[in-house]
Design a protein around this motif. Structure first.
Motif, PDB file in Angstrom:
ATOM      1  N   UNK A  31       0.842  -1.193   0.000  1.00 56.76           N
ATOM      2  CA  UNK A  31       0.000   0.000   0.000  1.00 56.76           C
ATOM      3  C   UNK A  31       0.882   1.250   0.000  1.00 56.76           C
ATOM      4  N   UNK A  32       0.492   2.246  -0.780  1.00 55.43           N
ATOM      5  CA  UNK A  32       1.168   3.538  -0.787  1.00 55.43           C
ATOM      6  C   UNK A  32       0.233   4.594  -0.213  1.00 55.43           C
ATOM      7  N   UNK A  33       0.793   5.456   0.626  1.00 53.55           N
ATOM      8  CA  UNK A  33       0.011   6.516   1.260  1.00 53.55           C
ATOM      9  C   UNK A  33       0.722   7.845   1.025  1.00 53.55           C
ATOM     10  N   UNK A  34      -0.033   8.869   0.679  1.00 52.33           N
ATOM     11  CA  UNK A  34       0.534  10.189   0.425  1.00 52.33           C
ATOM     12  C   UNK A  34       0.294  11.103   1.626  1.00 52.33           C
ATOM     13  N   UNK A  35       1.381  11.631   2.175  1.00 50.07           N
ATOM     14  CA  UNK A  35       1.315  12.547   3.308  1.00 50.07           C
ATOM     15  C   UNK A  35       1.704  13.950   2.850  1.00 50.07           C
ATOM     16  N   UNK A  36       1.051  14.951   3.428  1.00 48.87           N
ATOM     17  CA  UNK A  36       1.502  16.340   3.272  1.00 48.87           C
ATOM     18  C   UNK A  36       2.149  16.751   4.593  1.00 48.87           C
ATOM     19  N   UNK A  37       3.396  17.194   4.522  1.00 51.37           N
ATOM     20  CA  UNK A  37       4.158  17.493   5.738  1.00 51.37           C
ATOM     21  C   UNK A  37       4.759  18.892   5.648  1.00 51.37           C
ATOM     22  N   UNK A  38       5.043  19.483   6.824  1.00 46.69           N
ATOM     23  CA  UNK A  38       5.734  20.757   6.805  1.00 46.69           C
ATOM     24  C   UNK A  38       7.165  20.538   6.297  1.00 46.69           C
ATOM     25  N   UNK A  39       7.716  21.492   5.554  1.00 44.19           N
ATOM     26  CA  UNK A  39       9.013  21.296   4.892  1.00 44.19           C
ATOM     27  C   UNK A  39      10.140  21.032   5.888  1.00 44.19           C
ATOM     28  N   UNK A  61      -8.680  20.720  12.486  1.00 48.90           N
ATOM     29  CA  UNK A  61      -8.667  21.184  11.104  1.00 48.90           C
ATOM     30  C   UNK A  61      -7.256  21.035  10.529  1.00 48.90           C
ATOM     31  N   UNK A  62      -7.093  20.108   9.585  1.00 50.17           N
ATOM     32  CA  UNK A  62      -5.811  19.884   8.923  1.00 50.17           C
ATOM     33  C   UNK A  62      -5.908  20.232   7.433  1.00 50.17           C
ATOM     34  N   UNK A  63      -6.672  21.261   7.094  1.00 54.14           N
ATOM     35  CA  UNK A  63      -6.889  21.593   5.682  1.00 54.14           C
ATOM     36  C   UNK A  63      -5.821  22.526   5.116  1.00 54.14           C
ATOM     37  N   UNK A  64      -4.824  22.880   5.891  1.00 52.79           N
ATOM     38  CA  UNK A  64      -3.732  23.721   5.407  1.00 52.79           C
ATOM     39  C   UNK A  64      -3.014  22.991   4.264  1.00 52.79           C
ATOM     40  N   UNK A  65      -2.866  23.651   3.121  1.00 55.08           N
ATOM     41  CA  UNK A  65      -2.261  23.003   1.953  1.00 55.08           C
ATOM     42  C   UNK A  65      -0.796  23.367   1.768  1.00 55.08           C
ATOM     43  N   UNK A 178     -13.949  14.998  15.139  1.00 55.73           N
ATOM     44  CA  UNK A 178     -13.916  15.137  13.684  1.00 55.73           C
ATOM     45  C   UNK A 178     -12.528  15.571  13.227  1.00 55.73           C
ATOM     46  N   UNK A 179     -12.037  14.984  12.139  1.00 55.45           N
ATOM     47  CA  UNK A 179     -10.766  15.363  11.529  1.00 55.45           C
ATOM     48  C   UNK A 179     -11.044  15.853  10.116  1.00 55.45           C
ATOM     49  N   UNK A 180     -10.641  17.086   9.837  1.00 52.73           N
ATOM     50  CA  UNK A 180     -10.883  17.691   8.524  1.00 52.73           C
ATOM     51  C   UNK A 180      -9.583  17.730   7.741  1.00 52.73           C
ATOM     52  N   UNK A 181      -9.551  17.022   6.631  1.00 51.03           N
ATOM     53  CA  UNK A 181      -8.433  17.068   5.698  1.00 51.03           C
ATOM     54  C   UNK A 181      -8.857  17.844   4.462  1.00 51.03           C
ATOM     55  N   UNK A 182      -7.897  18.159   3.602  1.00 50.08           N
ATOM     56  CA  UNK A 182      -8.228  18.898   2.385  1.00 50.08           C
ATOM     57  C   UNK A 182      -9.215  18.114   1.528  1.00 50.08           C
ATOM     58  N   UNK A 183      -8.997  16.795   1.425  1.00 49.84           N
ATOM     59  CA  UNK A 183      -9.800  15.978   0.519  1.00 49.84           C
ATOM     60  C   UNK A 183     -11.029  15.378   1.183  1.00 49.84           C
ATOM     61  N   UNK A 184     -10.936  15.071   2.476  1.00 49.91           N
ATOM     62  CA  UNK A 184     -11.997  14.345   3.171  1.00 49.91           C
ATOM     63  C   UNK A 184     -12.190  14.910   4.564  1.00 49.91           C
TER      64      UNK A 184
END
Length: 233
Positions: A31-39, A61-65, A178-184
């Motif tokens: 399985x591959x999973x894509x994470x968005x992380x701070x640089x 709220x984790x919708x920061x892109x 509740x956990x809010x992501x950009x996509x879901x």
């Protein structure tokens, strides 16, 4: 999250009851999973408390892109260079998206156990084994559950240097919401707090706090990791 095309592929159907049973967490090598992380080299401003709602649950709220996107793979431990040193391991995955070291794991009917750490390649000279497996997740995961595990490293090396430590993990399932992501948006997640402390024979130890947001069938949806030696949750 594309699942590999393998015989007897796992399936999962959650019931959104606020409790994550072992059958509601899938670990499938490949399985591959894509994470968005701070640089790298940056710190993220985070709010561990979230927003408390009228029913006592919380929303995060984790919708920061901003940040960078990294793809991680769940590796089959049996095909890795360290397989002979971890004969009961099933899979391996990066401990941190920005570092190459792999956590080596075993999934039982009741827990997910960390058996040790290995470098991505044998030439890196890193292999750390725990004398006692560390139960990072103990099922079912429900708010109020807590446990502690201590383990000592055995015949271990980090970058070709012998190391020894006694590590303690204090784990608490401490919130739900509740956990809010950009996509879901996941309406019902549970949060797991992991407080890890490493003690060495000589020199200062290291403490760290992590929060993991777990969702039925999806597994880990978000993570916060403190700076080293943070003691305030």
């Amino acid at each position: 999250i594309p699942l590999p095309d393998v015989p007897d592929a796992p399936s999962c159907r959650g019931n959104r009851d606020g409790v994550i049973d072992r059958a509601e967490v899938i670990f499938a090598p490949g399985v591959e999973v894509r994470y968005r992380i701070n640089p790298p080299g940056t710190q993220a401003r985070v709010d561990a408390r979230g927003t408390v709602r009228a029913d006592g649950t919380r929303a995060w709220d984790f919708r920061d892109t901003t940040g960078t996107t990294t793809t991680l793979s769940l590796l089959d431990a049996r095909t890795q260079w360290f397989a002979a040193r971890f004969p009961t391991a099933q899979y391996a995955a990066r401990l941190d998206p920005r570092a190459s070291n792999l956590g080596v794991y075993r999934a039982t009917d009741t827990a997910i156990e960390l058996l040790g750490v290995a470098g991505a390649a044998e030439a890196e000279g890193t292999l750390v084994r725990y004398g006692t497996p560390v139960e990072l997740l103990r099922f079912p995961l429900r708010v109020g559950a807590m446990w502690s595990v201590e383990s000592t490293t055995v015949e271990s090396m980090v970058q070709n240097t012998p190391v020894a430590s006694r590590d303690r993990y204090d784990v608490t399932v401490d919130a739900r919401g509740e956990v809010r992501l950009t996509e879901l948006t996941f309406a019902d997640a549970v949060r797991v707090r992991v407080e890890a402390a490493q003690r060495f024979p000589a020199g200062p130890g290291v403490r760290r706090i992590q929060y993991l947001w777990m969702v039925e069938c999806y597994g880990e949806a978000a993570r916060m990791t403190s700076l080293d030696n943070e003691v305030n949750p």
